[in-house]
Design a protein around this motif. Sequence first.
Motif, PDB file in Angstrom:
ATOM      1  N   GLY A  64       9.949 -12.424 -17.719  1.00 21.92           N
ATOM      2  CA  GLY A  64       9.686 -11.049 -18.289  1.00 21.92           C
ATOM      3  C   GLY A  64       8.467 -10.743 -18.847  1.00 21.92           C
ATOM      4  N   SER A  65       7.764 -11.664 -19.132  1.00 23.93           N
ATOM      5  CA  SER A  65       6.305 -11.542 -19.695  1.00 23.93           C
ATOM      6  C   SER A  65       5.263 -11.219 -18.461  1.00 23.93           C
ATOM      7  CB  SER A  65       5.776 -12.824 -20.326  1.00 23.93           C
ATOM      8  OG  SER A  65       5.481 -13.716 -19.578  1.00 23.93           O
ATOM      9  N   ASP A  66       5.700 -11.347 -17.325  1.00 23.57           N
ATOM     10  CA  ASP A  66       4.980 -10.916 -16.171  1.00 23.57           C
ATOM     11  C   ASP A  66       5.174  -9.330 -15.803  1.00 23.57           C
ATOM     12  OD1 ASP A  66       3.923 -13.424 -15.377  1.00 23.57           O
ATOM     13  OD2 ASP A  66       5.836 -13.976 -14.706  1.00 23.57           O
ATOM     14  N   VAL A  67       6.074  -8.711 -16.728  1.00 26.74           N
ATOM     15  CA  VAL A  67       6.155  -7.309 -16.577  1.00 26.74           C
ATOM     16  C   VAL A  67       4.984  -6.629 -17.278  1.00 26.74           C
ATOM     17  CG1 VAL A  67       7.593  -5.247 -17.172  1.00 26.74           C
ATOM     18  CG2 VAL A  67       8.505  -7.215 -16.362  1.00 26.74           C
ATOM     19  N   ALA A  68       4.283  -5.757 -16.333  1.00 22.91           N
ATOM     20  CA  ALA A  68       3.043  -4.919 -16.922  1.00 22.91           C
ATOM     21  C   ALA A  68       3.344  -3.732 -17.529  1.00 22.91           C
ATOM     22  CB  ALA A  68       2.241  -4.768 -15.835  1.00 22.91           C
ATOM     23  N   MET A  69       4.537  -3.288 -16.725  1.00 20.29           N
ATOM     24  CA  MET A  69       4.870  -1.688 -17.139  1.00 20.29           C
ATOM     25  C   MET A  69       6.365  -1.192 -16.976  1.00 20.29           C
ATOM     26  SD  MET A  69       2.762   1.428 -15.440  1.00 20.29           S
ATOM     27  CE  MET A  69       1.145   1.267 -16.286  1.00 20.29           C
ATOM     28  N   THR A  70       7.155  -0.655 -17.800  1.00 19.69           N
ATOM     29  CA  THR A  70       8.460  -0.240 -17.394  1.00 19.69           C
ATOM     30  C   THR A  70       8.513   1.278 -17.603  1.00 19.69           C
ATOM     31  OG1 THR A  70       9.031  -2.328 -18.511  1.00 19.69           O
ATOM     32  CG2 THR A  70      10.763  -0.491 -18.120  1.00 19.69           C
ATOM     33  N   VAL A  71       9.228   1.916 -16.638  1.00 23.56           N
ATOM     34  CA  VAL A  71       9.255   3.361 -16.461  1.00 23.56           C
ATOM     35  C   VAL A  71      10.727   3.607 -16.540  1.00 23.56           C
ATOM     36  CG1 VAL A  71       8.983   5.328 -14.856  1.00 23.56           C
ATOM     37  CG2 VAL A  71       7.219   3.510 -14.899  1.00 23.56           C
ATOM     38  N   ILE A  72      11.213   4.319 -17.258  1.00 19.40           N
ATOM     39  CA  ILE A  72      12.814   4.934 -17.529  1.00 19.40           C
ATOM     40  C   ILE A  72      12.848   6.426 -17.437  1.00 19.40           C
ATOM     41  CG2 ILE A  72      14.888   4.783 -18.736  1.00 19.40           C
ATOM     42  CD1 ILE A  72      13.986   2.178 -20.025  1.00 19.40           C
ATOM     43  N   ASP A  73      13.662   6.934 -16.463  1.00 16.35           N
ATOM     44  CA  ASP A  73      13.612   8.208 -16.448  1.00 16.35           C
ATOM     45  C   ASP A  73      12.540   8.936 -16.193  1.00 16.35           C
ATOM     46  OD1 ASP A  73      15.412  10.638 -16.418  1.00 16.35           O
ATOM     47  OD2 ASP A  73      14.710  11.089 -18.419  1.00 16.35           O
ATOM     48  N   GLY A  74      11.613   8.255 -15.406  1.00 16.45           N
ATOM     49  CA  GLY A  74      10.281   9.004 -15.145  1.00 16.45           C
ATOM     50  C   GLY A  74       9.058   8.464 -16.201  1.00 16.45           C
ATOM     51  N   LYS A  75       9.582   8.101 -17.574  1.00 19.27           N
ATOM     52  CA  LYS A  75       8.621   7.976 -18.563  1.00 19.27           C
ATOM     53  C   LYS A  75       7.955   6.684 -18.757  1.00 19.27           C
ATOM     54  CE  LYS A  75      10.706  11.901 -20.795  1.00 19.27           C
ATOM     55  NZ  LYS A  75      11.684  11.957 -19.634  1.00 19.27           N
ATOM     56  N   ILE A  76       6.650   6.255 -18.950  1.00 20.50           N
ATOM     57  CA  ILE A  76       6.227   4.894 -19.191  1.00 20.50           C
ATOM     58  C   ILE A  76       6.845   4.478 -20.574  1.00 20.50           C
ATOM     59  CG2 ILE A  76       4.249   3.384 -19.457  1.00 20.50           C
ATOM     60  CD1 ILE A  76       3.024   5.214 -17.213  1.00 20.50           C
ATOM     61  N   VAL A  77       7.741   3.635 -20.877  1.00 19.99           N
ATOM     62  CA  VAL A  77       8.123   3.162 -22.035  1.00 19.99           C
ATOM     63  C   VAL A  77       7.543   2.209 -22.511  1.00 19.99           C
ATOM     64  CG1 VAL A  77      10.450   4.488 -21.862  1.00 19.99           C
ATOM     65  CG2 VAL A  77      10.015   2.057 -21.105  1.00 19.99           C
ATOM     66  N   TYR A  78       6.963   1.230 -21.466  1.00 19.41           N
ATOM     67  CA  TYR A  78       6.278  -0.095 -22.098  1.00 19.41           C
ATOM     68  C   TYR A  78       5.054  -0.201 -21.078  1.00 19.41           C
ATOM     69  CZ  TYR A  78       5.261  -4.990 -22.486  1.00 19.41           C
ATOM     70  OH  TYR A  78       4.701  -6.105 -22.736  1.00 19.41           O
ATOM     71  N   GLY A  95      11.866  13.136 -14.139  1.00 16.70           N
ATOM     72  CA  GLY A  95      12.879  11.721 -14.339  1.00 16.70           C
ATOM     73  C   GLY A  95      13.262  11.018 -12.938  1.00 16.70           C
ATOM     74  N   LYS A  96      12.888  11.692 -11.767  1.00 15.92           N
ATOM     75  CA  LYS A  96      13.241  11.017 -10.365  1.00 15.92           C
ATOM     76  C   LYS A  96      12.018  10.790  -9.480  1.00 15.92           C
ATOM     77  CE  LYS A  96      17.448  12.855 -11.385  1.00 15.92           C
ATOM     78  NZ  LYS A  96      18.369  11.668 -11.671  1.00 15.92           N
ATOM     79  N   ILE A  97      12.345   9.827  -8.571  1.00 16.23           N
ATOM     80  CA  ILE A  97      11.401   9.415  -7.507  1.00 16.23           C
ATOM     81  C   ILE A  97      11.231  10.803  -6.749  1.00 16.23           C
ATOM     82  CG2 ILE A  97      10.855   7.824  -5.712  1.00 16.23           C
ATOM     83  CD1 ILE A  97      12.110   5.831  -7.395  1.00 16.23           C
ATOM     84  N   ALA A  98      10.229  11.448  -6.814  1.00 20.37           N
ATOM     85  CA  ALA A  98       9.879  12.720  -5.862  1.00 20.37           C
ATOM     86  C   ALA A  98       9.111  12.411  -4.712  1.00 20.37           C
ATOM     87  CB  ALA A  98       9.085  13.759  -6.588  1.00 20.37           C
ATOM     88  N   ASN A 140       0.806  -1.101   0.183  1.00 21.87           N
ATOM     89  CA  ASN A 140      -0.002  -0.148   0.079  1.00 21.87           C
ATOM     90  C   ASN A 140       0.888   1.300   0.061  1.00 21.87           C
ATOM     91  OD1 ASN A 140      -1.786  -1.948   2.238  1.00 21.87           O
ATOM     92  ND2 ASN A 140      -2.772  -1.245   0.213  1.00 21.87           N
ATOM     93  N   MET A 141       1.724   1.302  -0.909  1.00 19.36           N
ATOM     94  CA  MET A 141       2.650   2.400  -1.036  1.00 19.36           C
ATOM     95  C   MET A 141       2.413   3.444  -2.400  1.00 19.36           C
ATOM     96  SD  MET A 141       4.514   2.254   1.517  1.00 19.36           S
ATOM     97  CE  MET A 141       6.200   3.053   1.452  1.00 19.36           C
ATOM     98  N   CYS A 142       2.771   4.652  -1.948  1.00 18.01           N
ATOM     99  CA  CYS A 142       2.746   5.539  -2.946  1.00 18.01           C
ATOM    100  C   CYS A 142       4.127   5.758  -3.615  1.00 18.01           C
ATOM    101  CB  CYS A 142       2.143   6.629  -2.634  1.00 18.01           C
ATOM    102  SG  CYS A 142       0.225   6.454  -2.336  1.00 18.01           S
ATOM    103  N   ILE A 143       4.276   5.834  -5.092  1.00 19.30           N
ATOM    104  CA  ILE A 143       5.420   6.375  -5.702  1.00 19.30           C
ATOM    105  C   ILE A 143       5.180   7.540  -6.528  1.00 19.30           C
ATOM    106  CG2 ILE A 143       7.589   5.872  -7.067  1.00 19.30           C
ATOM    107  CD1 ILE A 143       7.002   2.765  -6.349  1.00 19.30           C
ATOM    108  N   GLY A 144       5.759   8.649  -6.227  1.00 15.57           N
ATOM    109  CA  GLY A 144       5.449   9.936  -7.114  1.00 15.57           C
ATOM    110  C   GLY A 144       6.580  10.143  -7.970  1.00 15.57           C
ATOM    111  N   ILE A 145       6.598  10.517  -9.186  1.00 11.30           N
ATOM    112  CA  ILE A 145       7.632  10.773 -10.019  1.00 11.30           C
ATOM    113  C   ILE A 145       7.309  11.833 -10.671  1.00 11.30           C
ATOM    114  CG2 ILE A 145       8.473   9.803 -12.410  1.00 11.30           C
ATOM    115  CD1 ILE A 145       7.478   7.138 -11.161  1.00 11.30           C
ATOM    116  N   ASP A 146       8.405  12.702 -10.727  1.00 17.56           N
ATOM    117  CA  ASP A 146       8.498  13.960 -11.332  1.00 17.56           C
ATOM    118  C   ASP A 146       9.987  14.328 -11.945  1.00 17.56           C
ATOM    119  OD1 ASP A 146       6.855  16.252 -11.795  1.00 17.56           O
ATOM    120  OD2 ASP A 146       7.583  17.640 -10.511  1.00 17.56           O
TER     121      ASP A 146
END
Lengths: 427, 427
Positions: free
Chosen positions: A390-404, A32-35, A24-30
């Motif tokens: 790898g097929s269990d990966v739903a989403m990949t974020v790089i430098d704050g952007k959802i690339v996949y 390119g960084k974890i803000a 139950n965590m929140c991760i905020g991104i701004d």
Amino acid sequence: MELLFRNVTVLPMDDTLEERVLRNMCIGIDKGKIAYFGAYEPGENAGRVVEGENLVVIPGLINAHSHIPMILLRGSSNDVPLEEWLFEHIFPREAKLTGEDIHAGSLLGMLEAISTGTTALCDMYMNLDAIASAAEKVGIRLHLTNALTSFDENENLEENRSFLQNRLIREKYRDSCLIKSLNGIHAVYTSYPRAWERVRKEAEENGKPINVHVSETKTEQENCIEKYGTTPLQTLDRYGVLDVGCIAAHCVYLTDEDIELMREKNVTAVHCPTSNLMLASGIADVSKYIKRGVNVALGTDGAASNNSLDMFEEMKLASLLQKGISLDPTAISAYDALKMATVNGAKALRLNSGVIKEGCNADLAVLDFSRIGLTPCYDHVANVVYSANGSDVAMTVIDGKIVYEYGRFACGIDIGKLRKAVEDGKK
Amino acid sequence: MELLFRNVTVLPMDDTLEERVLRNMCIGIDKGKIAYFGAYEPGENAGRVVEGENLVVIPGLINAHSHIPMILLRGSSNDVPLEEWLFEHIFPREAKLTGEDIHAGSLLGMLEAISTGTTALCDMYMNLDAIASAAEKVGIRLHLTNALTSFDENENLEENRSFLQNRLIREKYRDSCLIKSLNGIHAVYTSYPRAWERVRKEAEENGKPINVHVSETKTEQENCIEKYGTTPLQTLDRYGVLDVGCIAAHCVYLTDEDIELMREKNVTAVHCPTSNLMLASGIADVSKYIKRGVNVALGTDGAASNNSLDMFEEMKLASLLQKGISLDPTAISAYDALKMATVNGAKALRLNSGVIKEGCNADLAVLDFSRIGLTPCYDHVANVVYSANGSDVAMTVIDGKIVYEYGRFACGIDIGKLRKAVEDGKK
């Protein structure tokens, strides 16, 4: 805040925290960084909110030894002795690769990497511009080098393409936060002391580490000892290669003195278990290296000797192999293996990634734990390392952007066209 | 004709054919069998036609050693010594499993199996009715046994639940072509000679093979030699266990005499590479067994020591491990590994499956070769074994029926509800 993950489970890989799994965590991104990283919702609104109790967020995986364009040669030659593999299959095919081929192969390999949760690559190949421009399109973090090879001891090294290409990338991507060029020596058996000293000088000037293959095979080890009287690592050390920051791929045959030298000079060993088995190079005793204080990262090596870029496979195999050869099931735990692919990879590349905490790069992989293959969940770390692929990966974020995201790539590359280009371009 | 695959690529695994990969083929299926296999379209109309040049059809994979309900304990205990694993984690949790738990776990495990291309299981567990009824719902081929354990040498074996449960299933599924009960002995260390002779007698009567764990650990091997003066395999042989058809799981520590005995008595060794590494049991030298004429099949073992049921992982690991420990990249080829998971598994179970030819069971796995991770394709067999994983399976056919297709299951089980039942039922 650009992006907010809400109500997710997080494996922060941060040893300063008491818990390894936070729910139950929140991760905020701004920018390119974890803000923000915390249990409460941040006050600020987010441009996009992603949530779901079945989403498990881990630091993006770092593939610390790759030759991405070799995806072009995936499956082109397997189950043959190393010499035949290299001289009859790989080298002749590589000689025919054009810049266009390498660009297409890089795109394909990088798409495979991000779709399987990899957010950074430490790559070694030729034709760097074709590779770097692919990384720019795909949005993956890429540290790359054209590793020096030189068989002519009289060569004017100032004109060696390794330096020229590395500098070109360094200059061209000066302002990129994703693409960096390193320094590289292919291996002790493909060059000589004066060349190593020249690479070391280059590294002193640009401040970037040297990427080098070390003790991959028994033959390499024995030939080096015969020629120089010392192991590959000790030989490189005599010429100062280890003093400027060094990433040593493979390290299958390290001696006790080598291990001590690695630790002392802070050299990272990049374990490539699949490739080492595939080419019958041997099995690196990495649990020993880790126990003695060496930083051990993980890599896939090129897809021609793997034949995948799925870092989940490498994590599982790294752990299984150490248990099997030592007959000790505690040798490398799931957590240790995940650390190799995150924290330790980041350390090798001097990246502010590999953990989830405020201020770090927002490089993340998000797994969908509602998959049958990840049910039930007693232990999130065990499921990530031993059950997921790898097929269990739903989403990949790089430098704050959802690339996949669930089968779709943000870069908008035409996959059908790319696949056709790679298929038609087979050598 | 009920089902026709048209214009697909086929890996028939049929050594009587010259080619290992056949393109632009048709497979016609009727009444659970392959009714037509050829390059031309059959004259007859088909109820459903599936086609696509990117579809690659292989024989359905045969998981020759599983404990399917152990999916319930996936990830419940890893990275601990074997004794702790068994006595502190697995046995206490297993003791709490209800018939409902076992049924739910079986459903979940079987769905994972069929979604990753497995069409037949050779299973050993307790509460067989809960397992068999799950197989009936899912539509998977299941050969199962409650393997005899008996620690009391005075036990009235006629009342041992192993015989009772096996007979119950044999009777109840008399008319099922999917579900069969075998005979089983858990292992030499969990029973005694009189019990083995009793199982052998039972097998003589019902004509089904005996499934048994053999030489999984060094401790088992050493204790058996101390107690009986011979290896587990030779000990079982003294009581006739190998004479009625025998499937021996693990076989990590076979002696040269054991190997010769396996060959002579036509005993199948079921290699479980992931589990053997995970529990630090050791590495079976299966390339030697194969060279000496032993039939070697592949299994996942229970998911508590794997932690997956993906047979593609087992194939890749089986090949990689043999290359790595022998330092010979030709030790087990991709084709050899695929044969272990198909032809050799079928031989162990006396199934008319494992190859694609007319008259055989229509048990098939269909891979989607348009996936990024399977591009390019130089060699279909290499891509299947070294690059694919279970998530590349587009479609699974068992007994002529499509049981799985692009993420959907034909059985109509409510996956969300099932996942919740398994998750809530954790012990």
